[in-house]
Write an enzyme that holds these catalytic residues in place. Structure first.
Site, short mmCIF file in Angstrom:
data_model
loop_
_atom_site.label_atom_id
_atom_site.label_comp_id
_atom_site.label_asym_id
_atom_site.label_seq_id
_atom_site.Cartn_x
_atom_site.Cartn_y
_atom_site.Cartn_z
N ASP A 149 -8.50 -5.39 5.98
CA ASP A 149 -9.68 -6.21 6.28
C ASP A 149 -9.64 -7.60 5.64
O ASP A 149 -10.04 -8.58 6.28
CB ASP A 149 -10.99 -5.46 5.99
CG ASP A 149 -10.99 -4.80 4.63
OD1 ASP A 149 -10.11 -5.13 3.82
OD2 ASP A 149 -11.88 -3.97 4.40
N ASP B 128 -8.94 2.57 7.05
CA ASP B 128 -10.35 2.20 7.02
C ASP B 128 -10.67 1.02 7.95
O ASP B 128 -11.45 0.14 7.61
CB ASP B 128 -10.77 1.88 5.58
CG ASP B 128 -9.93 0.76 4.99
OD1 ASP B 128 -8.94 0.36 5.63
OD2 ASP B 128 -10.27 0.28 3.91
N ASP C 186 -5.12 3.17 3.91
CA ASP C 186 -6.48 3.72 3.79
C ASP C 186 -7.12 4.16 5.10
O ASP C 186 -8.13 4.84 5.10
CB ASP C 186 -7.40 2.70 3.11
CG ASP C 186 -7.02 2.48 1.66
OD1 ASP C 186 -6.54 3.44 1.03
OD2 ASP C 186 -7.19 1.36 1.16
N ALA D 74 9.73 -4.76 14.64
CA ALA D 74 9.31 -4.74 16.05
C ALA D 74 8.86 -6.12 16.49
O ALA D 74 9.17 -6.56 17.61
CB ALA D 74 8.20 -3.70 16.25
N ARG E 119 -1.72 -11.73 -3.37
CA ARG E 119 -3.06 -12.29 -3.27
C ARG E 119 -2.93 -13.81 -3.14
O ARG E 119 -1.98 -14.41 -3.64
CB ARG E 119 -3.85 -12.03 -4.55
CG ARG E 119 -4.32 -10.60 -4.72
CD ARG E 119 -5.00 -10.48 -6.08
NE ARG E 119 -5.97 -11.54 -6.27
CZ ARG E 119 -7.24 -11.47 -5.85
NH1 ARG E 119 -7.67 -10.38 -5.26
NH2 ARG E 119 -8.06 -12.48 -6.05
N VAL F 198 9.80 -9.05 15.25
CA VAL F 198 10.96 -9.94 15.33
C VAL F 198 11.79 -9.64 16.57
O VAL F 198 12.13 -10.54 17.35
CB VAL F 198 11.83 -9.82 14.05
CG1 VAL F 198 13.14 -10.57 14.21
CG2 VAL F 198 11.06 -10.34 12.84
N GLY G 256 -2.47 -4.92 0.26
CA GLY G 256 -1.62 -3.88 -0.31
C GLY G 256 -0.52 -3.49 0.66
O GLY G 256 -0.73 -3.47 1.87
N MET H 252 -5.72 8.27 -3.45
CA MET H 252 -6.25 6.94 -3.17
C MET H 252 -7.41 6.98 -2.19
O MET H 252 -7.58 7.93 -1.45
CB MET H 252 -5.12 6.03 -2.66
CG MET H 252 -4.20 5.59 -3.80
SD MET H 252 -3.13 4.21 -3.35
CE MET H 252 -2.49 3.75 -4.98
N GLY H 253 -8.20 5.92 -2.18
CA GLY H 253 -9.35 5.83 -1.30
C GLY H 253 -10.57 5.36 -2.06
O GLY H 253 -11.42 6.17 -2.42
N ARG H 254 -10.65 4.06 -2.30
CA ARG H 254 -11.76 3.55 -3.10
C ARG H 254 -13.08 3.65 -2.33
O ARG H 254 -14.09 4.03 -2.87
CB ARG H 254 -11.49 2.09 -3.48
CG ARG H 254 -12.02 1.74 -4.85
CD ARG H 254 -11.27 0.60 -5.47
NE ARG H 254 -9.83 0.86 -5.51
CZ ARG H 254 -8.95 0.06 -6.10
NH1 ARG H 254 -9.35 -1.06 -6.68
NH2 ARG H 254 -7.66 0.35 -6.12
N LYS I 241 -7.61 33.95 -5.46
CA LYS I 241 -6.65 32.87 -5.53
C LYS I 241 -6.14 32.68 -6.95
O LYS I 241 -6.92 32.56 -7.88
CB LYS I 241 -7.30 31.57 -5.07
CG LYS I 241 -7.72 31.60 -3.61
CD LYS I 241 -8.01 30.20 -3.13
CE LYS I 241 -8.10 30.18 -1.61
NZ LYS I 241 -8.08 28.81 -1.10
N GLY J 43 -4.62 23.10 1.47
CA GLY J 43 -5.49 24.25 1.26
C GLY J 43 -6.38 24.08 0.04
O GLY J 43 -6.57 25.02 -0.73
N THR K 270 -2.27 -0.56 6.44
CA THR K 270 -2.94 -0.14 5.19
C THR K 270 -2.95 1.37 5.15
O THR K 270 -3.16 2.03 6.16
CB THR K 270 -4.38 -0.67 5.11
OG1 THR K 270 -5.10 0.12 4.16
CG2 THR K 270 -5.11 -0.55 6.45
#
Lengths: 326, 326, 326, 326
Positions: free
Chosen positions: C107, C134, C132, C26, C76, C28, C15, C174-176, C217, C190, C130
């Site tokens: 990964d 992760d 993520d 950088a 891909r 190159v 992704g 996002m964040g599978r 609130k 908040g 990425t």
């Protein structure tokens, strides 16, 4: 958490910085979480001297985490520099039974706090709130990341017009004593040169680079910290003009826009973490220390060490500028 | 659409403005839609004189609608002001068989185009591309809306820090001969005063207002057009300082950031509509006119009328400033 | 720097993430600085298999540091997962004499690279690109900071409308497999609750908090990571609706806007530093490692360790959410 | 200005829109300028029914011009649709001596106001505050320009990732009955197709264009108004997927971010002008009319005509989409 602290107050002092409101919010909400009474002090030490002290609750800090500036305001205080002023400040705190303070600001703020502790033995924890990142004891100060993001958004705009005209721009950014804003923003905008107070300007190398990069680059940008020994962007432009009179050369002083704006994620998270840490530190009996983030962990540094900024520019960053702009 | 036009060229000239790329894209894609050959000319009249002319296709303008500046670049051209220069320019156009031009720029651009038509009888349609909005024959010029949005984003940031310190800020915006950027941005940021070249400054009224609004407002912002008779923001600040020496007063010159940045929706739609209109106008046999948008409809104005900006500031807007800042 | 490397190639895979262009630039420019020949590979491993390889120079990377996405594109590649595909990829590299690779991705990218090294013994250095965050071996991945800033800008807008209507918003980010975006953005806006894959949802606690914070609130925001066990924002909203049918409840799925946009300062500096480090690492004979930034210093981690993300959510951040939202 | 009006109240109703705060500010400050007493009503008609009415001064509207949402809040009110509800509302207004109202909202707001005038003969002037631009009697509604700018910023981000992956994106924007947001944002982002409720979808033409533009464009974006007859973005994506199963196709629903955010210059100026006009209209004895901006001039339209949106999409804009995307 064992503690005798019951009433705390929070204030901001020195130049305002984005994220101060997020820090205020965190202090207030953490205080309420631990069932403390929380007060705000308006306009820093000046408000303390003049009794501008008021109770705060969850609603006082609703919907401020995203706002620039400081809802508590900030001001200079000549009076707090006098014994009489500090005496009045302390009396005002006593009236509200305040037995712990969170001071958000920079070195002037902490110097004042150290003096106050010395004389009145009141616990104060400091939070680093300044766009300059010129404090020891924290990797980043609250406001620094936002200020640089503001700089790069502005220079990206300038780059649009520079590219369209094949221009050289000299852009002056904040940093009277420190080149940290200049250095990171310089890398971020692909600046050809970065001039900072910490390093003697090598004009020959700069002129060489400008001459050399001319064929590869439509536009060139030089970032100058306002405290640079050359005397700022206009002086630097003058030198370039002497050497390359045919350059289409412009100067831009970014100025006060660098202080404002909605804080970045990094500043909001930093401010939130440090705000929690400050209140918990007071409850644990700490005082006279600044809460900071070192290598991702909360760390405490005595005021007298925090304000002695080591001033060591990260050499690696300078090398990055050199390699990437050549 | 009956036409003899086969090969058109597009160029940008004068100061760059956000939306110029959207206009270039629209001209190129409209030309291709009508099966014309489309050329780009680099760096305005200078590129025309020096033969910087190249073929453009759909890929040449891919993904540029959102970019500030101009991919065709722009430059001054002293040579085009000479007969010899214009002769060379025309010969270069002839080499590519170019029989129609779209000139994107301001009054200098159109003055050059009028001269060129007079001498060589080549069809030129102009598009108003300038942040200053100082052309007759169009409600808005391409770039104007984006420039003001850039100003208000900057002043919103300045307002953050002004509020935190109870400061008065004098902010200088672009507009050497025109207060249009100043006026609309002044209303948009809630400025206390707006000083523009078209109106003689009433210093007494300004001082009165500053004094009067002091109790209701933590911060005050004065917007000054760079061409203001007072001589810009620093001169105005000087006068205020004389009268109110205790004010915490700052100056900010917004400068070149006002030219860059991704164009606003309004500028993208305007540029797209006018780009289509320009090509269709050439095909219909029009020449020597600027395509503009008047009351939401495409309208054409002869170059000599477009550049005589009526200069009439909308009195209603001045009245709005007065009412809302009092 | 002693080295035998002469020709390097850079590619992006997986992704896209903001800052990938800054990393490409950088790599190159650092290659050119060290007099290497630098190649780009289009569309990741797929381009390698199909010979989409081209020479790059300083102009190839001009004015891209501020752009989202990746100019080298990404895709891909099922073919690269086959022996035959990798053989063709290697042959294509050989045609250009490429003896070093910089792989920017996550990964999947590094898993492929490890296999490739194993089979063909070609040096590859990885850069963590990425949103993520992760990967082990770096405090932050390139793109993570920008993605969170995009989230908080979006949620700040949602907060405007939530406040106006006294609404509860469930916002999916996002964040599978990882709650890192959710957690930092939740603190930054908040949020009343943050639901992440790493932690079992305590619905009772959430409902209690929603009920409790109601009086203080006007609006409440719940941040849900897309991989949350509850099944995303709509499922969470369903549960809340059951319990509090009278709430004015809305769902917002932020989606793909989180991948794009101009990279933040932090991502640009990170990408620039790691890009320099990657080339220098190849020259020093390193291979099979990811360059990362650990505690502010460049660090190298073998691919097989980098991709085994420890997954340990910073407990302190969870505690911050709890304290500040109560 | 001769008038008998002494006490006015302002409220916002219906969906919130950026610029509502600027309008509230203008109403309050104009009222004060003319020495009227100004009241705010919280949560629209619901607050009127329940007596949520309070005095406002210059400080009440300090520093709100740049904020999204509405500080007066907005809500649905079933009670105001009943005679009993309206009676209570009127009695509450009488308690404060309110003899003039400014209603900021859309067609539901004005329908309610018309009924209220009919029954209680109280002067009401309406301001068009809705992102949908679906009212007759004004070129633009307050909030429309900001909403489109929010859309194009989001789609520009999506374009980054689309370009990196050679993807087709179907993006759904607001507009249940109106394609105006879709149309202008579609032109602004260079969309390949724009699907709107006012026009029957020509699927064949769309598929042809997608197929045809494939070779020239790395990414394609289709903008769908939520009220489109095709049933929104997912339904459209389904159809494309059937025909071009190999496309890398994604859907993004922009959702509520379109309502929030700091208003654009255009919305701030529009809101400021209309706010002044509304108060002056009340003072001049006008009632039952919406103040709008037609061809740059203030114009008044009876409520019953304003809410009958002509619905005529500007054909020229549709033509622009066709020409520029082909």
């Amino acid at each position: 958490m064992s503690t005798n602290i019951k009433n705390i107050a929070v204030f901001t002092s020195g130049g305002d910085a984005p994220g101060m409101n997020a820090a205020i919010r965190a202090v207030v909400r953490t205080g309420l979480y631990y069932k403390l009474n929380v007060f705000g002090i308006g306009r820093g030490y000046d408000g303390m001297v003049h009794g501008d002290i008021f109770s705060m609750d969850a609603k006082s800090v609703a919907n401020i985490i995203q706002r620039g500036g400081t809802i508590l305001k900030t001001a200079r205080s000549d009076e707090f520099r006098t014994e009489e002023g500090r005496r009045r400040a302390f009396e005002n705190l006593q009236k509200h039974g305040i037995d712990g303070l969170v001071a958000i600001g920079g070195d002037g703020t902490f110097t004042g706090a150290a003096k106050f502790i010395e004389e009145y033995n009141i616990p104060v924890i400091g939070l680093p709130g300044t766009i300059d990142n010129d404090l020891a004891g924290t990797d980043f100060t609250i406001g620094y990341d936002t200020a640089i993001n503001t700089v790069i958004e502005a220079v990206d705009k300038i780059r649009d017009t520079a590219e369209s005209h094949d221009r050289v721009f000299v852009v002056e950014v904040m940093g009277r004593d420190s080149g940290l804003i200049a250095l990171r923003s310089g890398i971020s905008v692909g600046a050809e040169c970065v001039l900072i107070p910490e390093i003697k300007v090598d004009y020959e190398a700069m002129m060489d680079r400008l001459d050399r990069t001319r064929k590869n680059k439509a536009s060139r940008v030089i970032i100058v910290a306002e405290g640079d020994e050359a005397g700022g962007a206009f002086a630097v432009a003058e030198r370039i003009k002497e050497r390359f009179p045919h350059y289409d050369l412009r100067v831009s002083i970014l100025g006060h826009i660098q202080r404002g704006g909605s804080p970045s994620c990094m500043d909001r998270v930093l401010a939130s973490r440090l705000g929690v840490a400050a209140v918990e530190a007071l409850m644990e009996g700490r005082r006279g220390e600044m809460a900071g983030l070192v290598h991702g962990q909360i760390a405490f540094t005595p005021f007298n060490k925090a304000i002695k900024h080591i001033g060591a520019i990260n050499d690696n960053l300078l090398r990055i500028v050199d390699i990437l702009s050549s």
